[in-house]
Scaffold this motif. Structure first.
Motif, PDB file in Angstrom:
ATOM      1  N   PRO A   1       0.827  -1.212   0.000  1.00  0.00           N
ATOM      2  CA  PRO A   1       0.000   0.000   0.000  1.00  0.00           C
ATOM      3  C   PRO A   1       0.867   1.270   0.000  1.00  0.00           C
ATOM      4  O   PRO A   1       1.999   1.246   0.442  1.00  0.00           O
ATOM      5  CB  PRO A   1      -0.793  -0.101   1.300  1.00  0.00           C
ATOM      6  N   THR A   2       0.302   2.341  -0.469  1.00  0.00           N
ATOM      7  CA  THR A   2       1.003   3.616  -0.487  1.00  0.00           C
ATOM      8  C   THR A   2       1.315   4.084   0.933  1.00  0.00           C
ATOM      9  O   THR A   2       0.597   3.758   1.875  1.00  0.00           O
ATOM     10  CB  THR A   2       0.169   4.687  -1.227  1.00  0.00           C
ATOM     11  N   SER A   3       2.358   4.872   1.063  1.00  0.00           N
ATOM     12  CA  SER A   3       2.759   5.380   2.386  1.00  0.00           C
ATOM     13  C   SER A   3       1.788   6.426   2.918  1.00  0.00           C
ATOM     14  O   SER A   3       1.747   6.684   4.113  1.00  0.00           O
ATOM     15  CB  SER A   3       4.156   6.003   2.307  1.00  0.00           C
ATOM     16  N   GLY A   4       1.065   7.076   2.014  1.00  0.00           N
ATOM     17  CA  GLY A   4       0.173   8.160   2.398  1.00  0.00           C
ATOM     18  C   GLY A   4       0.756   9.530   2.099  1.00  0.00           C
ATOM     19  O   GLY A   4       0.060  10.540   2.170  1.00  0.00           O
ATOM     20  N   MET A   5       2.028   9.583   1.749  1.00  0.00           N
ATOM     21  CA  MET A   5       2.693  10.876   1.569  1.00  0.00           C
ATOM     22  C   MET A   5       2.158  11.660   0.386  1.00  0.00           C
ATOM     23  O   MET A   5       2.003  12.870   0.479  1.00  0.00           O
ATOM     24  CB  MET A   5       4.206  10.680   1.443  1.00  0.00           C
ATOM     25  N   MET A   6       1.873  11.004  -0.727  1.00  0.00           N
ATOM     26  CA  MET A   6       1.367  11.737  -1.886  1.00  0.00           C
ATOM     27  C   MET A   6       0.046  12.409  -1.561  1.00  0.00           C
ATOM     28  O   MET A   6      -0.175  13.567  -1.900  1.00  0.00           O
ATOM     29  CB  MET A   6       1.161  10.807  -3.057  1.00  0.00           C
ATOM     30  N   LEU A   7      -0.834  11.665  -0.905  1.00  0.00           N
ATOM     31  CA  LEU A   7      -2.122  12.229  -0.507  1.00  0.00           C
ATOM     32  C   LEU A   7      -1.911  13.368   0.492  1.00  0.00           C
ATOM     33  O   LEU A   7      -2.552  14.414   0.401  1.00  0.00           O
ATOM     34  CB  LEU A   7      -3.031  11.145   0.073  1.00  0.00           C
ATOM     35  N   ALA A   8      -0.986  13.178   1.421  1.00  0.00           N
ATOM     36  CA  ALA A   8      -0.689  14.228   2.408  1.00  0.00           C
ATOM     37  C   ALA A   8      -0.177  15.487   1.722  1.00  0.00           C
ATOM     38  O   ALA A   8      -0.503  16.603   2.133  1.00  0.00           O
ATOM     39  CB  ALA A   8       0.331  13.722   3.420  1.00  0.00           C
ATOM     40  N   ASP A   9       0.615  15.314   0.669  1.00  0.00           N
ATOM     41  CA  ASP A   9       1.147  16.459  -0.071  1.00  0.00           C
ATOM     42  C   ASP A   9       0.015  17.238  -0.739  1.00  0.00           C
ATOM     43  O   ASP A   9       0.089  18.447  -0.904  1.00  0.00           O
ATOM     44  CB  ASP A   9       2.156  15.967  -1.111  1.00  0.00           C
ATOM     45  N   LEU A  10      -1.039  16.540  -1.100  1.00  0.00           N
ATOM     46  CA  LEU A  10      -2.188  17.178  -1.749  1.00  0.00           C
ATOM     47  C   LEU A  10      -3.160  17.821  -0.764  1.00  0.00           C
ATOM     48  O   LEU A  10      -3.700  18.884  -1.020  1.00  0.00           O
ATOM     49  CB  LEU A  10      -2.961  16.145  -2.585  1.00  0.00           C
ATOM     50  N   MET A  11      -3.382  17.140   0.392  1.00  0.00           N
ATOM     51  CA  MET A  11      -4.460  17.614   1.263  1.00  0.00           C
ATOM     52  C   MET A  11      -4.106  17.735   2.735  1.00  0.00           C
ATOM     53  O   MET A  11      -4.970  18.052   3.548  1.00  0.00           O
ATOM     54  CB  MET A  11      -5.689  16.719   1.094  1.00  0.00           C
ATOM     55  N   GLY A  12      -2.852  17.521   3.083  1.00  0.00           N
ATOM     56  CA  GLY A  12      -2.456  17.639   4.484  1.00  0.00           C
ATOM     57  C   GLY A  12      -2.627  16.319   5.223  1.00  0.00           C
ATOM     58  O   GLY A  12      -3.018  15.302   4.649  1.00  0.00           O
ATOM     59  N   TYR A  13      -2.330  16.342   6.495  1.00  0.00           N
ATOM     60  CA  TYR A  13      -2.382  15.123   7.311  1.00  0.00           C
ATOM     61  C   TYR A  13      -3.806  14.893   7.818  1.00  0.00           C
ATOM     62  O   TYR A  13      -4.132  15.146   8.965  1.00  0.00           O
ATOM     63  CB  TYR A  13      -1.385  15.216   8.456  1.00  0.00           C
ATOM     64  N   THR A  14      -4.646  14.388   6.933  1.00  0.00           N
ATOM     65  CA  THR A  14      -6.042  14.119   7.253  1.00  0.00           C
ATOM     66  C   THR A  14      -6.201  12.677   7.723  1.00  0.00           C
ATOM     67  O   THR A  14      -5.254  11.884   7.667  1.00  0.00           O
ATOM     68  CB  THR A  14      -6.911  14.330   5.995  1.00  0.00           C
ATOM     69  N   GLN A  15      -7.407  12.325   8.141  1.00  0.00           N
ATOM     70  CA  GLN A  15      -7.671  10.948   8.573  1.00  0.00           C
ATOM     71  C   GLN A  15      -7.433   9.951   7.440  1.00  0.00           C
ATOM     72  O   GLN A  15      -6.970   8.837   7.677  1.00  0.00           O
ATOM     73  CB  GLN A  15      -9.102  10.821   9.122  1.00  0.00           C
ATOM     74  N   GLU A  16      -7.722  10.341   6.199  1.00  0.00           N
ATOM     75  CA  GLU A  16      -7.484   9.458   5.061  1.00  0.00           C
ATOM     76  C   GLU A  16      -6.003   9.117   4.936  1.00  0.00           C
ATOM     77  O   GLU A  16      -5.640   7.983   4.618  1.00  0.00           O
ATOM     78  CB  GLU A  16      -7.985  10.102   3.755  1.00  0.00           C
ATOM     79  N   VAL A  17      -5.152  10.093   5.191  1.00  0.00           N
ATOM     80  CA  VAL A  17      -3.712   9.875   5.142  1.00  0.00           C
ATOM     81  C   VAL A  17      -3.289   8.938   6.274  1.00  0.00           C
ATOM     82  O   VAL A  17      -2.507   8.003   6.069  1.00  0.00           O
ATOM     83  CB  VAL A  17      -2.946  11.217   5.214  1.00  0.00           C
TER      84      VAL A  17
END
Length: 182
Positions: A1-17
């Motif tokens: 699974p993805t680390s979550g960093m790309m999503l975090a770069d787009l939207m910040g440290y949200t629950q999804e991240v």
């Protein structure tokens, strides 16, 4: 699974991240094998944010540059000769500022036979050249940053820009001046 960093770069440290991070940590811990992270953005989130979120990775996490430098030092890997090319290392801002990791890329370059110089804004003062996300939504700014970094290299009469991060490579590769190599 993805680390979550790309999503975090787009939207910040949200629950999804955080959810992506937990899934990634669980998969890594289940495998029980050391992790070699290609992108310093992933290393940063895994080493800094995962513990804060209660999803710490239980195995060793190292960056690709640190891992390759170790293999070279142990004689388990041999570098392809650079044949006297002069260059400088563009220190990735996360590797340099967050982890103070600037020796491995230089060790790899020296093992390959590069004649190394240094540029302005290096090591702990590393200059960010952007990310894949930034390049996607503001390519003209990333192009200007890349041109500036190439100008930094040419000021020292060097030919090659050596990078340790694939996102830095992506950003710098769009504006390689004639006669220079990345």
């Amino acid at each position: 699974p993805t680390s979550g960093m790309m999503l975090a770069d787009l939207m910040g440290y949200t629950q999804e991240v955080v959810d992506q991070a937990k899934a990634c940590a669980e998969a890594i811990n289940a495998a029980g094998l050391p992790v070699v992270v290609l992108d310093s953005y992933d290393a940063e989130i895994m080493k800094q944010k995962y513990p804060e979120w209660g999803c710490e990775i239980q195995v060793e996490v190292s960056t690709a540059t640190a891992y390759v430098a170790k293999l070279l030092e142990e004689g388990k890997l041999e570098a392809k000769a650079a044949n006297g090319i002069t260059g400088a290392c563009h220190d990735d801002d996360r590797l340099a500022r967050t982890f103070h990791e600037f020796a491995p890329i230089r060790a790899i370059a020296k093992a390959a036979g590069y004649e190394l110089g240094e540029m302005f804004n290096r090591e702990k003062l590393a200059k960010s050249c952007g990310s894949a996300v930034a390049k996607a939504y503001m390519p003209e700014i990333i192009a200007k940053v890349a041109l500036g970094r190439w100008a930094d290299l040419r000021r020292y009469d060097l030919t090659a820009m050596l990078v340790a991060n694939p996102q830095a490579y992506l950003c710098l590769s769009q504006e390689v001046p004639e006669g220079n190599v990345l």
